[in-house]
Motif scaffolding. Sequence first.
Motif: not given
Length: 309
Positions: A119, A114-116, A122, A125-126
């Motif tokens: 992605l 999730l930190n990428s 994001r 997804y978070r």
Amino acid sequence: MTVTTTTPVSRTAPHASQRGPRWSLVRRKAAPYVFILPFLAIFAAFTIYPLVFTFRLSFTSWHGEGAARWIGWDNYTYLLSNPDFWASLATSGILWLLIVPVQVGVGLIAAVLLNSAKLKARGFYRTAFIVPFVTPLVAIAQVWIVVFDQNYGAVNSFLHLFGLPDIGWLTTTTWSKPTLALLFLWKTTGFAIIILLSGLQSIDTSLYEAASLDGASRIRQLWSITVPLIRRTIMFLVVLQTLAVFQMFAEPYVVTKGGPYGSTTTAGLYLYNHISVADLGTGAANSFLLVVILMTLSLFFVRLLRARD
């Protein structure tokens, strides 16, 4: 004849002029303490007083009516010699092994993804990961009961597709703990990911760029850069989840009522069982024994972190 008149010296004027700045200084120094007085009053009323009252209650026999009878250490000796008390601690310890290491590992991998920056979506997804954490536990527990029901649950129906037999997820001592651990993981892993994500965002990205130039793989970067730099965040999460697992009450109470055969009676549920039958003295002693155990575990993790430092 010359009459000399002298103006009477005022005794109050110089004091008033000196008291002004001095009084102002006192007020400035006292102002912060005055502002926190409401908090101190609330803290004393709802934390200090209940703590002292409960500690005193742990040395008495009291069932909610009449005067409490002083019995000394009897409540503590009863609990420490009771196999059910140790069984509840063992259940919480097994659940800790099933939950915390898995949650740290899965949460760390999910947080790294999730930190990428590569992605997409994001934010979506978070949000999706945190939804179970903010969902009411009772609603999740009811869904868990239906999904893992031995006769008409969706999990056993799925197993039938592969010719596998029914499994008593919530009715056998073998599977009740893993099923309860899975519920806790599904409920709280999003919270763990948020904590780990905050630790990841404090790492300088130039370290990863330098490691990539040196040819370090993603796994090597995770093990040699990410884990060492967020070890304090990981330890904070471990301590926090240890407290949560040993205080776990609502999950076993709603889903299994502590059964079958007491296999999911956690330390928190065992404490509640004393209170539910108005055995308040024993319940108070049980709560203080839990406090001592949890403080010991927390100090162990803190010392472990310092040793690593």
